[in-house]
Scaffold this active site. Sequence first.
Site, PDB file in Angstrom:
ATOM      1  N   ARG A 155       0.857  -1.198   0.000  1.00  0.00           N
ATOM      2  CA  ARG A 155       0.000   0.000   0.000  1.00  0.00           C
ATOM      3  C   ARG A 155       0.887   1.241   0.000  1.00  0.00           C
ATOM      4  NH1 ARG A 155      -1.436   1.770   4.689  1.00  0.00           N
ATOM      5  NH2 ARG A 155      -2.013  -0.270   5.504  1.00  0.00           N
ATOM      6  N   ASP A 206      -8.435  19.786 -13.447  1.00  0.00           N
ATOM      7  CA  ASP A 206      -8.777  18.456 -13.952  1.00  0.00           C
ATOM      8  C   ASP A 206      -8.415  18.473 -15.436  1.00  0.00           C
ATOM      9  OD1 ASP A 206     -10.000  16.240 -15.073  1.00  0.00           O
ATOM     10  OD2 ASP A 206     -11.728  16.298 -13.736  1.00  0.00           O
ATOM     11  N   LYS A 231      -9.034   7.678 -18.958  1.00  0.00           N
ATOM     12  CA  LYS A 231      -9.399   8.210 -20.274  1.00  0.00           C
ATOM     13  C   LYS A 231      -8.178   8.223 -21.208  1.00  0.00           C
ATOM     14  CE  LYS A 231     -13.156   8.687 -17.902  1.00  0.00           C
ATOM     15  NZ  LYS A 231     -13.570   9.905 -17.242  1.00  0.00           N
ATOM     16  N   TYR A 243     -17.533  17.928 -14.290  1.00  0.00           N
ATOM     17  CA  TYR A 243     -17.801  16.485 -14.354  1.00  0.00           C
ATOM     18  C   TYR A 243     -18.764  16.124 -13.215  1.00  0.00           C
ATOM     19  CZ  TYR A 243     -17.055  11.464 -14.147  1.00  0.00           C
ATOM     20  OH  TYR A 243     -17.254  10.109 -14.121  1.00  0.00           O
TER      21      TYR A 243
END
Length: 381
Positions: free
Chosen positions: A46, A170, A195, A98
Amino acid sequence: MKFGTKVIHAGVHPDPSTGAVMTPIYQTSTYAQEAPGQHQGYEYARTQNPTRTALQNNLAALENGKRAICFASGMSAMDAVCRLLNAGDEVIATNDLYGGSYRLITKVYERFGLKGHFIDLTRPENVLEKLNDRTRLIWIETPTNPMLKLVDIEAICRLVADREVLVCVDNTFASPYLQNPLDLGADLAMHSATKYLGGHSDVVMGVVVAADDAVAESLYFLQNAVGAVPGPQDCFLMLRGIKTLHLRMQRACENARSIVDFLSKHPKVGKVYYPGLPTHPGHELARRQMRDFGAMISFDLVDDSMEKARQVLSGTELFLLAESLGGVESLIGHPASMTHASIPRADRLKVGLTDSLIRLSVGIEDADDLIADLGSALDRV
Ligand SMILES: *Cc1c(COP(=O)(O)O)cnc(C)c1O
């Protein structure tokens, strides 16, 4: 190093144990220590994983940042940025945002005492209306979804330069191939790597790149403390996808230009929204702020009806009807009934999001085939 070299070489080195040219998928949760606390920089997965380290170093270089921190999704990347704030702090964000980003601020963080203001940032000075001593974060999206409006990153950064306010962009729609927010003065660049960065519609991931070591350190702390880390297999796929980012973006932008040209002349098509069109209100800004105009296009029909739009959406064969964007394959979507269905119709119409508005994510197929596909779908309406 130039961009096309960075996507391939930055942050990655032949594997020290075997010389493997491709960074291996370190599928392990833990690492053997020689003595308590004596290890090779890796203790528990982690906290650190070599596949993730290579990816993070690569992404930091692509966005010209100090460090990049990867997360299990774009939303968990944004979540980490929100966790830099405290109860009582305020966020100013683009109103054409978004949907998931709007939801995270209003439905999750407002419960913990954060306050969100959603305003039209296409006029940078609008920031001043909501800016106060509690403002800690400005969240910009440009180009916006689905109206493809442009926000002047540099102008907004200048307005808050002497305040303790983080500016986060973003950068999902542009990708680092087209736009580097940190070079324009932003503190953070965030991506849904799902994306364009991944580019093959096979991974969900997010990243935040920081310009400053102290902010990066806080994000690293959160990555480990909260634990929304991406797995090594996904990091490998992301590194692999990024190697062709420049070629994919170049081709997708070219295809988008041809499709915009076709749509602009089509008798059944109404308005075409694309920053590359000289008539687009953000065209001059796009020329300054971006290296090309991207591969997202929105358009509506002269005969503006939900029904006609649905016929086009069901009529394409190559353009797949699906959410998401940025993959090698072209996608078609209907914001009014899909991504933006939760916004009241009157509010949608105010921003130009008509019933027949159709959004395209242009892929890297042959442009002639894509145009023929759209053409036959439009003919049948
Ligand atoms: C998809 C998307 C997100 C969310 O990212 P996930 O990887 O789906 O969590 C955030 N911002 C923009 C602009 C997006 O397109």
